[in-house]
Design a protein around this motif. Sequence first.
Motif, PDB file in Angstrom:
ATOM      1  N   ILE A  23     -63.122  44.381  -1.411  1.00  0.00           N
ATOM      2  CA  ILE A  23     -62.168  45.488  -1.239  1.00  0.00           C
ATOM      3  C   ILE A  23     -61.845  45.691   0.240  1.00  0.00           C
ATOM      4  CG2 ILE A  23     -63.878  47.351  -1.137  1.00  0.00           C
ATOM      5  CD1 ILE A  23     -61.944  49.021  -2.888  1.00  0.00           C
ATOM      6  N   THR A  24     -62.790  45.357   1.114  1.00  0.00           N
ATOM      7  CA  THR A  24     -62.560  45.531   2.547  1.00  0.00           C
ATOM      8  C   THR A  24     -61.559  44.501   3.061  1.00  0.00           C
ATOM      9  OG1 THR A  24     -64.798  46.398   2.752  1.00  0.00           O
ATOM     10  CG2 THR A  24     -63.716  45.747   4.794  1.00  0.00           C
ATOM     11  N   ASN A  25     -61.547  43.337   2.473  1.00  0.00           N
ATOM     12  CA  ASN A  25     -60.522  42.358   2.831  1.00  0.00           C
ATOM     13  C   ASN A  25     -59.130  42.847   2.445  1.00  0.00           C
ATOM     14  OD1 ASN A  25     -60.936  39.540   4.034  1.00  0.00           O
ATOM     15  ND2 ASN A  25     -62.795  39.812   2.826  1.00  0.00           N
ATOM     16  N   VAL A  26     -59.063  43.733   1.455  1.00  0.00           N
ATOM     17  CA  VAL A  26     -57.774  44.288   1.041  1.00  0.00           C
ATOM     18  C   VAL A  26     -57.438  45.544   1.843  1.00  0.00           C
ATOM     19  CG1 VAL A  26     -56.456  45.271  -0.881  1.00  0.00           C
ATOM     20  CG2 VAL A  26     -58.073  43.382  -1.293  1.00  0.00           C
ATOM     21  N   MET A  27     -58.388  46.477   1.897  1.00  0.00           N
ATOM     22  CA  MET A  27     -58.103  47.811   2.423  1.00  0.00           C
ATOM     23  C   MET A  27     -58.705  48.079   3.792  1.00  0.00           C
ATOM     24  SD  MET A  27     -58.714  49.994  -1.107  1.00  0.00           S
ATOM     25  CE  MET A  27     -58.743  51.567  -0.240  1.00  0.00           C
ATOM     26  N   GLY A  28     -59.353  47.104   4.380  1.00  0.00           N
ATOM     27  CA  GLY A  28     -60.020  47.358   5.660  1.00  0.00           C
ATOM     28  C   GLY A  28     -61.131  48.374   5.476  1.00  0.00           C
ATOM     29  N   THR A  29     -61.409  49.138   6.530  1.00  0.00           N
ATOM     30  CA  THR A  29     -62.515  50.092   6.436  1.00  0.00           C
ATOM     31  C   THR A  29     -62.257  51.167   5.391  1.00  0.00           C
ATOM     32  OG1 THR A  29     -61.605  51.368   8.253  1.00  0.00           O
ATOM     33  CG2 THR A  29     -63.275  49.722   8.809  1.00  0.00           C
ATOM     34  N   ASP A  30     -61.001  51.398   5.013  1.00  0.00           N
ATOM     35  CA  ASP A  30     -60.741  52.334   3.915  1.00  0.00           C
ATOM     36  C   ASP A  30     -61.412  51.851   2.627  1.00  0.00           C
ATOM     37  OD1 ASP A  30     -59.247  53.846   5.617  1.00  0.00           O
ATOM     38  OD2 ASP A  30     -57.307  53.434   4.677  1.00  0.00           O
ATOM     39  N   GLY A  31     -61.566  50.550   2.516  1.00  0.00           N
ATOM     40  CA  GLY A  31     -62.246  49.998   1.338  1.00  0.00           C
ATOM     41  C   GLY A  31     -63.722  50.385   1.315  1.00  0.00           C
ATOM     42  N   ILE A  32     -64.335  50.424   2.502  1.00  0.00           N
ATOM     43  CA  ILE A  32     -65.744  50.846   2.587  1.00  0.00           C
ATOM     44  C   ILE A  32     -65.855  52.315   2.197  1.00  0.00           C
ATOM     45  CG2 ILE A  32     -67.751  51.073   4.101  1.00  0.00           C
ATOM     46  CD1 ILE A  32     -66.543  48.843   5.862  1.00  0.00           C
ATOM     47  N   ARG A  80     -76.426  51.060  -2.505  1.00  0.00           N
ATOM     48  CA  ARG A  80     -76.625  50.968  -1.066  1.00  0.00           C
ATOM     49  C   ARG A  80     -75.717  49.891  -0.510  1.00  0.00           C
ATOM     50  NH1 ARG A  80     -80.297  54.720   1.302  1.00  0.00           N
ATOM     51  NH2 ARG A  80     -80.919  55.923  -0.523  1.00  0.00           N
ATOM     52  N   PHE A  81     -75.364  49.991   0.751  1.00  0.00           N
ATOM     53  CA  PHE A  81     -74.334  49.129   1.315  1.00  0.00           C
ATOM     54  C   PHE A  81     -74.833  48.251   2.461  1.00  0.00           C
ATOM     55  CE2 PHE A  81     -70.498  50.567  -0.805  1.00  0.00           C
ATOM     56  CZ  PHE A  81     -70.931  51.743  -1.388  1.00  0.00           C
ATOM     57  N   MET A  82     -74.324  47.046   2.477  1.00  0.00           N
ATOM     58  CA  MET A  82     -74.362  46.197   3.662  1.00  0.00           C
ATOM     59  C   MET A  82     -72.903  46.105   4.120  1.00  0.00           C
ATOM     60  SD  MET A  82     -77.579  45.426   4.046  1.00  0.00           S
ATOM     61  CE  MET A  82     -77.941  43.894   4.912  1.00  0.00           C
ATOM     62  N   LEU A  83     -72.665  46.283   5.392  1.00  0.00           N
ATOM     63  CA  LEU A  83     -71.290  46.306   5.890  1.00  0.00           C
ATOM     64  C   LEU A  83     -70.748  44.886   6.007  1.00  0.00           C
ATOM     65  CD1 LEU A  83     -71.711  48.995   8.677  1.00  0.00           C
ATOM     66  CD2 LEU A  83     -70.898  49.311   6.320  1.00  0.00           C
ATOM     67  N   PRO A  84     -69.524  44.670   5.514  1.00  0.00           N
ATOM     68  CA  PRO A  84     -68.946  43.321   5.538  1.00  0.00           C
ATOM     69  C   PRO A  84     -68.919  42.763   6.963  1.00  0.00           C
ATOM     70  CG  PRO A  84     -67.614  44.796   4.219  1.00  0.00           C
ATOM     71  CD  PRO A  84     -68.628  45.652   4.909  1.00  0.00           C
ATOM     72  N   SER A  85     -69.385  41.542   7.101  1.00  0.00           N
ATOM     73  CA  SER A  85     -69.501  40.946   8.435  1.00  0.00           C
ATOM     74  C   SER A  85     -68.377  39.984   8.751  1.00  0.00           C
ATOM     75  CB  SER A  85     -70.831  40.194   8.557  1.00  0.00           C
ATOM     76  OG  SER A  85     -70.837  39.071   7.694  1.00  0.00           O
ATOM     77  N   CYS A  86     -67.637  39.563   7.737  1.00  0.00           N
ATOM     78  CA  CYS A  86     -66.647  38.504   7.924  1.00  0.00           C
ATOM     79  C   CYS A  86     -65.328  38.880   7.255  1.00  0.00           C
ATOM     80  CB  CYS A  86     -67.182  37.182   7.371  1.00  0.00           C
ATOM     81  SG  CYS A  86     -68.783  36.698   8.066  1.00  0.00           S
ATOM     82  N   VAL A  87     -64.588  39.761   7.897  1.00  0.00           N
ATOM     83  CA  VAL A  87     -63.268  40.166   7.398  1.00  0.00           C
ATOM     84  C   VAL A  87     -62.265  39.943   8.512  1.00  0.00           C
ATOM     85  CG1 VAL A  87     -61.874  42.101   6.558  1.00  0.00           C
ATOM     86  CG2 VAL A  87     -64.278  41.886   5.865  1.00  0.00           C
ATOM     87  N   PRO A  88     -61.368  38.976   8.374  1.00  0.00           N
ATOM     88  CA  PRO A  88     -61.265  38.040   7.254  1.00  0.00           C
ATOM     89  C   PRO A  88     -62.334  36.948   7.346  1.00  0.00           C
ATOM     90  CG  PRO A  88     -59.652  37.493   8.932  1.00  0.00           C
ATOM     91  CD  PRO A  88     -60.341  38.736   9.391  1.00  0.00           C
ATOM     92  N   VAL A 135     -76.110  53.139   4.109  1.00  0.00           N
ATOM     93  CA  VAL A 135     -75.873  51.807   4.713  1.00  0.00           C
ATOM     94  C   VAL A 135     -77.187  51.216   5.213  1.00  0.00           C
ATOM     95  CG1 VAL A 135     -74.821  50.609   6.673  1.00  0.00           C
ATOM     96  CG2 VAL A 135     -73.467  52.204   5.304  1.00  0.00           C
ATOM     97  N   GLN A 136     -77.497  50.020   4.747  1.00  0.00           N
ATOM     98  CA  GLN A 136     -78.764  49.373   5.110  1.00  0.00           C
ATOM     99  C   GLN A 136     -78.592  48.314   6.195  1.00  0.00           C
ATOM    100  OE1 GLN A 136     -79.787  51.981   2.688  1.00  0.00           O
ATOM    101  NE2 GLN A 136     -81.462  50.764   3.464  1.00  0.00           N
ATOM    102  N   GLY A 137     -77.359  47.907   6.456  1.00  0.00           N
ATOM    103  CA  GLY A 137     -77.201  46.890   7.490  1.00  0.00           C
ATOM    104  C   GLY A 137     -75.894  46.133   7.403  1.00  0.00           C
ATOM    105  N   LEU A 138     -75.959  44.911   7.886  1.00  0.00           N
ATOM    106  CA  LEU A 138     -74.793  44.041   7.992  1.00  0.00           C
ATOM    107  C   LEU A 138     -74.904  42.955   6.920  1.00  0.00           C
ATOM    108  CD1 LEU A 138     -72.297  43.401   9.828  1.00  0.00           C
ATOM    109  CD2 LEU A 138     -73.808  41.865  11.099  1.00  0.00           C
TER     110      LEU A 138
END
Lengths: 578, 578
Positions: free
Chosen positions: B120-129, B144-152, B177-180
């Motif tokens: 979803i982050t590849n579509v909406m950017g940080t709004d997806g998070i 729980r979340f790991m933050l996307p590391s490779c967008v794109p 959020v637990q990490g990357l």
Amino acid sequence: MAAPTESYAGKIQRKLLKKQRVIEAASGRQKADLVLKNATYVCVFSNQLRTCDIAVANGLIVGLGEYDGAREIDMTGKIVCPGFIDAHIHLESSLVSPREFARATLPHGTTTVITDPHEITNVMGTDGIDYMFQATEGLPIDVRFMLPSCVPATPMDESGANLDYRAIDSFYDYPRVQGLAEMMNAYGIIHNDAEVVSKIVASQAHHKKIDGHAPGLVGKDLDAYVAAGVYSDHECSTKEDALEKLYRGQFIMVREGTAARNLEALAPLLTPQYAERCMFCTDDKHPSDLLEKGHIDYIVKQAINVYGVDPIVAVKVACHHAARYFLLNNRGAIAPGYLADFAVIDNFKDFNVEMVFKKGELYYDHGELKDFAAPQIEEYLDQRAHDTFHVRHLVEDDFRDQRQRGVIGMVPGEIVTTDNGYADHVDLEKDILKIAVIERHKNTNHIGLGYIQGYGLKSGAVATSISHDSHNIIVVGTNSRDMAFAANRIAENHGGIVVVENEQVRGEVVLEIAGIMSDRPLLDVNRELEAAKDAAFRLGVSRGIDPFMTLSFMALPVIPSLRITTRGVIDVITQQYI
Amino acid sequence: MAAPTESYAGKIQRKLLKKQRVIEAASGRQKADLVLKNATYVCVFSNQLRTCDIAVANGLIVGLGEYDGAREIDMTGKIVCPGFIDAHIHLESSLVSPREFARATLPHGTTTVITDPHEITNVMGTDGIDYMFQATEGLPIDVRFMLPSCVPATPMDESGANLDYRAIDSFYDYPRVQGLAEMMNAYGIIHNDAEVVSKIVASQAHHKKIDGHAPGLVGKDLDAYVAAGVYSDHECSTKEDALEKLYRGQFIMVREGTAARNLEALAPLLTPQYAERCMFCTDDKHPSDLLEKGHIDYIVKQAINVYGVDPIVAVKVACHHAARYFLLNNRGAIAPGYLADFAVIDNFKDFNVEMVFKKGELYYDHGELKDFAAPQIEEYLDQRAHDTFHVRHLVEDDFRDQRQRGVIGMVPGEIVTTDNGYADHVDLEKDILKIAVIERHKNTNHIGLGYIQGYGLKSGAVATSISHDSHNIIVVGTNSRDMAFAANRIAENHGGIVVVENEQVRGEVVLEIAGIMSDRPLLDVNRELEAAKDAAFRLGVSRGIDPFMTLSFMALPVIPSLRITTRGVIDVITQQYI
């Protein structure tokens, strides 16, 4: 003009540059700073010995394979262990400064200790915590802190400070603070004392650990204590006690120190079934014990050789498990990204530590300890630590007293006491001596008087300012004049131990830091301490008693039956002065 | 008027009151909320089954012993496990909302998942998070979340956003959020790309975890990747690959999902020697797979019954180890102070999950799932998620093209492709179809054209907006008219999958959340998806190919040999458009 504050971007850039050096060295594109060639090491992940080169850059391990380094050390025939961790100690118990403690323990492979500065904090309040932060900064052993949870130990104590959760709260932000130290007040928690429980709640709010201290606690009391948020225990003296706590999720710190030794009882836990939940600690290490036996290395050696513990398990318990418990996730193992903290031993049987590396630097090499600078302590804290006696000059009359007072009965080899009735004068035939505790923090002029039986002193007086947990002056004597002289001598010295006869010093240890530690080398302090013990024995103190350590527990009003505080003799069970 | 901000003292007091209730219940002075009577449970600390009452209050386990509760449930004959944890998943792969995902996985004993909202982050950017935070808030599985590391995913991708370390930095403060998330760009790290390495540095600066993704990486490249700070890997497909990573301290996530299945290869790691470093994950779970097999419970059952893994080890891998890795230290075990998250099974062999408790609440009971409210999503994010197609109306001419283009060769059962030369027109005899990728985020009008061989379609077109990782519209067709119709249909639906013949819809799944998920129930989505697959097969798509999943990987320019992006056909090895 103050330097500009570092921006977040600047901080990331600074760390990035360090990281890029690590990556360059790991990839082999740049030479490593140090390579341990052909190293057989303890792999805590696969639970086996593995052999390869260990490459180090920027103080971190960067690779396991074949590497070239600016410095290369052949490790053929040795075993490389991760540096050892003492999971719970009061550094003050060594009677020397943290720097001297580091000099004594580094040669034993210790690279990290978790200290509870409980003793100095009872004297100096939060200034004691700040003092210990500064006195440990930059040492080649990494000193991490648990914040004292019980200052004073009890409401009857007159210590130098009275700390609630709020008083220690700002210290959680300090980078070397791991949590809240041993919650000795187990009944305060079990009975839901808001002031006590708030300390746990606050530590949890900071996402920090909370250590326990609850000998023999079982059943619903233990459930309540653990459910409250106490994550470890170092007071288990039987396997059964330890298992009850382990089942409930507490980590077990297997303690083998000077005052308490539980390895024999707990060695059965050091098996693959339970060992993941265990670590080693010493709690207290006195000078002679440090010098004669060693530190965590001694426990590992005993575990392997006396109790038949698998060496890999013993080493993991000595490093990896404590690191994971305290969330020190980049130490306690040998792998890329971990601190280059190593204890190099000859073999598991002899377990002689031959070399010790801290962050990639060789500090100890076959008997030679590299020198390192003393940490800088700011003037305010330094003066504060050296001026903790606020007590008027004492005179003979302060110890004269016609009333009858309780008689504390000493039990050789134990710190429990018996209730030996009353006395109204010293009686050397019956071995009844006068004992006094003098409040020394705040000039309150409080002097508690009583009698003690079984100490053996035939002449003079013995006094010490190591007196758990408040560290007031405790003095035992055959006459009031020597008692006054001894107490005054302690105050003039700004702390320590003294053995007096006819107003002459027969033995003395000066402990000028907060009245509980010395600035001088451990060897000197130990020599003076042993000489003072001999002087006490010569004055008649029973050989079965440690003249100063036993005394130092007489003012701790939590151990039955009788104790003495600044307000007199107290019955610990009823909490009534008698 | 806004409510006053809570003071620190107020926060401590609020938490104290909760804690005091826990202590009262643990001590037995107050009744527990819930007691699982006579429960045989997996003790992850002593590695055995133990039997007693488990008392719960305020959503936490408070005691293990004999307890009375306001509600009591007899557990005789059952086995109580800690709730299961999926250590790495992209929730979006289920094609449904997080709430529907929770409805599907909770009955399988899952109580925590660690998601990487990469799609979803590849579509909406940080709004997806932010959208996923809100869409998971308060669910009875803890997301729980790991933050996307490779967008794109790569610089060739045209995704909805381009995120550097700074763009995601503020999200580290979010409590879940637990990490990357998986650092897929292993070569960026190994070759010390500052932009890539900065992301690791920033995550470490926040004391967070960093997950890896490095299939087959070995030697100094692996050393560099691990030394940089990558703590886990879920891409191991052989025991040897996994061991190389385990030796270097990486945690191994044993993956058994829809797209990749590594349990068979990695089951040999699930022994006392290695299991401490292992956890389970699914990575991707498609609707039919979730419905037919289950979730983490399925992996545990397979491990025990097919690969002979010790049941206690298998359960620990399914809960405790992930909890410790992610520093979720109050879950993954049954002990006082831990979350009352339970999966109750009949026995280890059948491994039927009969009851599931989340924070002490019984959500699943013998086939009955308790209803729970949908999380509230704010209007801005909700509208934003449902309006992610910014692409003009397409016409037949957009897909007409006289040039010769690369031919991507499909390989049945694989996602790698072959380089099948060039073509300049559709040739059904040779099974050469036209393929196009239409940028749909920013109205750039970029349309990449090419050919594909081996898909089998004989008539019409197939299109999908699930197209890794940028989720542009990908369409394959026998003719330009149907391709335009299919692509337009996707955009009109705000996303999904469509099978078209003669400008008629033959099958369709609407995925209106960011073009990749549906608001509707999993059963409905699965039914439509299976119907659409049938429609695709009826139009000739080869039976050995998943018509949509295979297509969804054709635009990912990291898997050899040929792929197609919004700019045309690319040779992945040379990174040149052909």
